[in-house]
Design an enzyme around this catalytic site. Structure first.
Site, PDB file in Angstrom:
ATOM      1  N   PRO A 125     -10.990  20.563  18.440  1.00  0.00           N
ATOM      2  CA  PRO A 125     -10.969  19.465  17.471  1.00  0.00           C
ATOM      3  C   PRO A 125     -10.556  19.983  16.103  1.00  0.00           C
ATOM      4  O   PRO A 125     -10.366  21.165  15.922  1.00  0.00           O
ATOM      5  CB  PRO A 125     -12.440  19.052  17.454  1.00  0.00           C
ATOM      6  CG  PRO A 125     -13.185  20.336  17.637  1.00  0.00           C
ATOM      7  CD  PRO A 125     -12.286  21.248  18.453  1.00  0.00           C
ATOM      8  N   GLY A 126     -10.430  19.056  15.148  1.00  0.00           N
ATOM      9  CA  GLY A 126     -10.073  19.443  13.785  1.00  0.00           C
ATOM     10  C   GLY A 126     -10.424  18.339  12.814  1.00  0.00           C
ATOM     11  O   GLY A 126     -10.921  17.284  13.228  1.00  0.00           O
ATOM     12  N   VAL A 127     -10.173  18.592  11.516  1.00  0.00           N
ATOM     13  CA  VAL A 127     -10.558  17.624  10.487  1.00  0.00           C
ATOM     14  C   VAL A 127      -9.427  16.681  10.098  1.00  0.00           C
ATOM     15  O   VAL A 127      -9.675  15.640   9.499  1.00  0.00           O
ATOM     16  CB  VAL A 127     -11.094  18.314   9.210  1.00  0.00           C
ATOM     17  CG1 VAL A 127     -12.386  19.046   9.501  1.00  0.00           C
ATOM     18  CG2 VAL A 127     -10.057  19.239   8.598  1.00  0.00           C
ATOM     19  N   GLY A 128      -8.176  17.063  10.413  1.00  0.00           N
ATOM     20  CA  GLY A 128      -7.075  16.206  10.018  1.00  0.00           C
ATOM     21  C   GLY A 128      -5.865  16.457  10.897  1.00  0.00           C
ATOM     22  O   GLY A 128      -5.703  17.562  11.450  1.00  0.00           O
ATOM     23  N   GLY A 158      -6.875  26.886   7.860  1.00  0.00           N
ATOM     24  CA  GLY A 158      -6.052  27.113   9.031  1.00  0.00           C
ATOM     25  C   GLY A 158      -5.302  25.841   9.362  1.00  0.00           C
ATOM     26  O   GLY A 158      -5.392  24.844   8.634  1.00  0.00           O
ATOM     27  N   CYS A 159      -4.520  25.878  10.441  1.00  0.00           N
ATOM     28  CA  CYS A 159      -3.719  24.719  10.818  1.00  0.00           C
ATOM     29  C   CYS A 159      -3.647  24.652  12.334  1.00  0.00           C
ATOM     30  O   CYS A 159      -3.411  25.672  12.991  1.00  0.00           O
ATOM     31  CB  CYS A 159      -2.317  24.849  10.224  1.00  0.00           C
ATOM     32  SG  CYS A 159      -1.221  23.499  10.693  1.00  0.00           S
ATOM     33  N   HIS A 200       2.333  18.333   5.572  1.00  0.00           N
ATOM     34  CA  HIS A 200       2.937  18.199   6.913  1.00  0.00           C
ATOM     35  C   HIS A 200       3.999  17.100   6.928  1.00  0.00           C
ATOM     36  O   HIS A 200       5.012  17.223   7.626  1.00  0.00           O
ATOM     37  CB  HIS A 200       1.863  17.847   7.954  1.00  0.00           C
ATOM     38  CG  HIS A 200       1.180  19.036   8.548  1.00  0.00           C
ATOM     39  ND1 HIS A 200       1.853  20.038   9.196  1.00  0.00           N
ATOM     40  CD2 HIS A 200      -0.134  19.378   8.612  1.00  0.00           C
ATOM     41  CE1 HIS A 200       0.992  20.953   9.628  1.00  0.00           C
ATOM     42  NE2 HIS A 200      -0.223  20.579   9.282  1.00  0.00           N
ATOM     43  N   HIS A 227      -3.070  19.418   2.490  1.00  0.00           N
ATOM     44  CA  HIS A 227      -2.571  20.064   3.710  1.00  0.00           C
ATOM     45  C   HIS A 227      -1.827  19.049   4.588  1.00  0.00           C
ATOM     46  O   HIS A 227      -0.724  19.328   5.084  1.00  0.00           O
ATOM     47  CB  HIS A 227      -3.762  20.679   4.462  1.00  0.00           C
ATOM     48  CG  HIS A 227      -3.406  21.373   5.730  1.00  0.00           C
ATOM     49  ND1 HIS A 227      -3.564  22.729   5.911  1.00  0.00           N
ATOM     50  CD2 HIS A 227      -2.897  20.905   6.906  1.00  0.00           C
ATOM     51  CE1 HIS A 227      -3.163  23.058   7.117  1.00  0.00           C
ATOM     52  NE2 HIS A 227      -2.755  21.967   7.755  1.00  0.00           N
ATOM     53  N   GLU A 228      -2.428  17.874   4.773  1.00  0.00           N
ATOM     54  CA  GLU A 228      -1.837  16.882   5.687  1.00  0.00           C
ATOM     55  C   GLU A 228      -0.576  16.248   5.096  1.00  0.00           C
ATOM     56  O   GLU A 228       0.411  16.046   5.817  1.00  0.00           O
ATOM     57  CB  GLU A 228      -2.857  15.806   6.048  1.00  0.00           C
ATOM     58  CG  GLU A 228      -4.114  16.309   6.766  1.00  0.00           C
ATOM     59  CD  GLU A 228      -3.826  17.174   7.982  1.00  0.00           C
ATOM     60  OE1 GLU A 228      -2.757  17.019   8.612  1.00  0.00           O
ATOM     61  OE2 GLU A 228      -4.685  18.028   8.309  1.00  0.00           O
TER      62      GLU A 228
HETATM   63 ZN    ZN Z   1      -1.951  21.639   9.626  1.00  0.00          ZN
END
Ligand code: ZN
Length: 201
Positions: free
Chosen positions: A46-49, A110-111, A157, A153-154
């Protein structure tokens, strides 16, 4: 490609500018389906965004959440240092952010599209955000701390930018190695990774 996998660095979709969702398409079924896929992918990782290009779809759509279970292992001091707290899940269509002032913060990030690594990245402390939700309503907010970091960060992208373009390259670290440093304040973790904290030989 596995059902909910995230596109990895090297795929050109991560390097192109994503297109704005036309106003008359925001509440459409294809956009709802895209967002559904994004949430399922984010939950699986999973992740936050997650930004739409990360599932191979070049549209300016982002989903964000920071769940209590993601942050419960941090101490109160660590959460304060990161200025991190839970974020209710929300969808941002055509988000635009602008920095508020020049104040910045440095933290490791991180990504999901650069698996296995983390690095220290300088980000603006506060941003002004505007976006449209899936019902076509316009929102604006001033956001700070970790939430502002996620948004920067998003939105990067959506512009074909990865955190590795902005990182302090000397701090690049495998997530495995970073796990030993994750409890340190960021400055100490940077010193540990770069060796800059060591006394001169
Ligand atoms: Zn990312």
């Amino acid at each position: 490609m596995a059902q909910w996998s995230v596109v990895q660095a090297g795929d050109p979709v991560l390097r192109r500018r994503a297109a704005e969702v036309p106003a008359d398409q925001i509440s459409s079924k294809p956009v709802a389906q895209l967002v559904d896929r994004m949430w399922k992918t984010l939950d699986a990782v999973p992740g936050v965004g997650l930004a739409a290009p990360q599932i191979g779809e070049p549209w300016r759509v982002v989903v964000v959440h920071d769940l209590p279970e993601f942050i419960e292992h941090y101490t109160e001091l660590q959460l304060l240092e990161r200025e991190r707290g839970a974020i209710e899940p929300y969808v941002l269509v055509n988000p635009v952010i602008t920095a508020v002032g020049y104040e910045t913060r440095i933290h490791f990030e991180g990504c999901l599209s650069v698996e296995g690594y983390t690095a220290a990245v300088e980000r603006f402390h506060q941003v002004d955000l505007t976006y449209v939700d899936l019902e076509g309503r316009h929102h604006q907010a001033r956001v700070g701390g970790w939430h502002a970091r996620i948004l920067q960060h998003e939105v990067d992208h959506l512009d074909g930018v990865l955190y590795v373009d902005r990182m302090n390259t000397r701090t690049l670290c495998t997530t495995d190695n970073y796990s030993d440093l994750a409890d340190l304040p960021t400055g100490a973790a940077v010193d540990a990774v770069t060796g800059d904290g060591d006394p001169p030989a």
